[in-house]
Design an enzyme around this catalytic site. Structure first.
Site, PDB file in Angstrom:
ATOM      1  CB  CYS A 169      15.446   5.126 -88.658  1.00  0.00           C
ATOM      2  SG  CYS A 169      13.636   5.420 -88.411  1.00  0.00           S
ATOM      3  CG  HIS A 309      19.598   8.169 -85.603  1.00  0.00           C
ATOM      4  ND1 HIS A 309      19.033   8.468 -86.685  1.00  0.00           N
ATOM      5  CD2 HIS A 309      18.628   7.465 -84.585  1.00  0.00           C
ATOM      6  CE1 HIS A 309      17.582   7.521 -86.288  1.00  0.00           C
ATOM      7  NE2 HIS A 309      17.574   7.902 -85.241  1.00  0.00           N
ATOM      8  CD  GLU A 320      23.456   8.699 -83.241  1.00  0.00           C
ATOM      9  OE1 GLU A 320      23.788   9.040 -83.731  1.00  0.00           O
ATOM     10  OE2 GLU A 320      22.640   9.257 -81.943  1.00  0.00           O
ATOM     11  CE  LYS A 341      16.380  11.764 -86.802  1.00  0.00           C
ATOM     12  NZ  LYS A 341      18.153  11.188 -86.943  1.00  0.00           N
ATOM     13  CG  HIS A 346      13.087  10.418 -86.142  1.00  0.00           C
ATOM     14  ND1 HIS A 346      13.396  10.297 -87.012  1.00  0.00           N
ATOM     15  CD2 HIS A 346      13.402   9.094 -85.770  1.00  0.00           C
ATOM     16  CE1 HIS A 346      13.436   8.595 -87.442  1.00  0.00           C
ATOM     17  NE2 HIS A 346      13.851   8.328 -86.866  1.00  0.00           N
ATOM     18  CG  PHE A 405      12.616   0.826 -85.044  1.00  0.00           C
ATOM     19  CD1 PHE A 405      13.393   1.103 -84.175  1.00  0.00           C
ATOM     20  CD2 PHE A 405      10.820   1.108 -84.423  1.00  0.00           C
ATOM     21  CE1 PHE A 405      12.600   2.002 -82.850  1.00  0.00           C
ATOM     22  CE2 PHE A 405      10.041   1.818 -83.763  1.00  0.00           C
ATOM     23  CZ  PHE A 405      11.689   2.439 -83.008  1.00  0.00           C
TER      24      PHE A 405
END
Length: 421
Positions: A169, A309, A320, A341, A346, A405
């Site tokens: 990502c 993010h 975060e 997002k 996403h 990930f």
């Protein structure tokens, strides 16, 4: 010689807005593009919602042969590339092929084409050994993710460095950062940089269903993506692409190009901890932010906006929030933060580049996009997350972060053109 990479062209294919203008209008209006999945029948899936692109390849100028040859993700990348090049105003004489390169990111490559071909070759899964005779000629290209970078290079005539970055990502952020580094080190004068992914398919949806990462809020798709909201229940899958033309600053200025932003600093780190898990203290993301600030010769107090993010999972939002506090200190409580997002979903490897495009447009327009659907703030996420409505805001420096990930953590700083450092 002090070389700096700047953004002079932007092309976007995103849910709710094909093209940069439609994309920016969606963000500043605070509209969400999530809906029930229409690209396949999602009946039986835990999560049946996604942020899809209303993309017509023929309307975007792709020929019948290109449409037949290219996977959906490649079509996105080529359409975005063509828009970015047109926006930049570059002529072939100003972008010599041997000094022009491509840095493209993607997390899942040609997933759509691969899955469609598997269904055909296996007779919808009936055959354990697939029958290769029914495969399309471009099947090998679907197997090789670098095909996406190749198609992009052909679209822009690049004969310099061409490569594909696949870091989950954070792929989009990393691809843009790598493109900028090639310019600053002198390996290229122009880089077409960005990312693309078209992961809305049964196999991808099933994978995220299995780990319960995506939102099961099927009855209310428009409000399914709720980053930093106490009632969030997972992220919403998306798709799309963003491509930017990066140039060496002096060359861009010499030809009178419009400069959206300078790429001031970039850093990546890994947590070496867990495939999907994150430590709650945010140490690795904070370290990426610190190094990016050092490379940009900026201080925490210089950051005027953070593009988070903001995936909409509890562990990411907590991670975060902790990272921003750890890296920026008291400044973290003063600077606005938001997650796009909440509006465009996403799109895995593509989203980092889409967010860089949003940051460049935010600097250009001096407007912070909102975090849509943020009506019940999580007490553990106690920063200024710009709920619901876009905000006029004076900005010189923007921070964009990504988390992927495998433990990938990336931070990028963009600044207004000509800002002294």
């Amino acid at each position: 010689m002090n070389r700096t990479a700047v953004i002079t062209g932007i092309g976007v294919v995103a849910p709710g807005g094909i093209g940069t203008k439609g994309f920016w209008e969606l963000l500043t209006a605070g509209r969400t593009a999530t809906r029930r999945i229409s690209l396949f029948d999602p009946t039986g899936f835990r999560s049946q919602v996604a942020a899809e692109c209303d993309f017509d390849p023929a309307a975007e100028g792709l020929s019948p042969q290109e449409i037949r040859r290219m996977d959906r993700a490649a079509q996105f990348a080529v359409a975005a590339t063509r828009e970015a090049l047109a926006d930049s105003g570059l002529t072939p004489a100003e972008a010599p092929a041997h000094r022009t390169g491509v840095s493209l990111g993607s997390a899942v490559g040609c997933t759509t084409g691969l899955e469609e071909e598997y269904v055909v070759l296996s007779d919808a899964g009936r055959l354990r050994l697939v029958d290769h005779r029914y495969g399309v000629p471009q099947l090998y290209g679907y197997m090789v993710p670098s095909t996406l970078a190749v198609e992009t290079a052909w679209a822009c005539g690049a004969e310099g460095p061409v490569g594909l970055v696949s870091t989950g990502c954070t792929s989009g952020l990393d691809a843009v950062g790598y493109g900028a580094q090639l310019i600053t080190e002198g390996s290229a004068d122009v880089m077409v940089a960005g990312a693309t992914d078209a992961p809305i398919s049964p196999i991808t949806s099933a994978c995220f269903d299995a780990i319960k990462a995506t939102s099961p809020n099927n009855d209310d798709p428009a409000h399914a993506s709720r980053p930093f909201d106490h009632r969030r229940d997972g992220f919403v899958l998306g798709e799309g692409a963003a491509v930017m033309v990066l140039e060496e600053r002096g060359r861009a200025q010499a030809r009178g190009a419009h400069v959206y932003a300078e790429l001031a600093g970039f850093a990546g780190r890994s947590n070496a901890f867990h495939m999907t898990g994150l430590r709650p203290d945010g140490r690795e993301m904070a370290e990426a932010i610190r190094v990016a600030l050092d490379r940009a010769r900026l201080a925490p107090d210089d950051v005027d906006y953070i593009n988070a993010h903001g995936s909409g999972t509890r562990q990411n939002d907590r991670h975060e929030t902790a990272a921003f506090k750890r890296a920026l200190g008291e400044r973290a409580r003063e600077v606005p933060v938001s997650s796009i997002k909440s509006m465009v979903g996403h799109s895995l490897g593509a989203i980092g580049a889409i967010e860089v495009a949003a940051c460049a447009l935010a600097l250009d327009h001096q407007v912070v996009p909102p975090t849509a659907n943020l009506r019940h703030p999580d007490p553990e996420c106690d920063l200024d997350y710009v709920p619901l409505t876009a905000r006029d805001h004076t900005m010189d420096v923007v921070l964009s972060v990504g988390s992927g990930f495998g433990g990938f953590q990336t931070a990028m700083l963009l600044s207004r053109p000509g800002r002294a450092r």
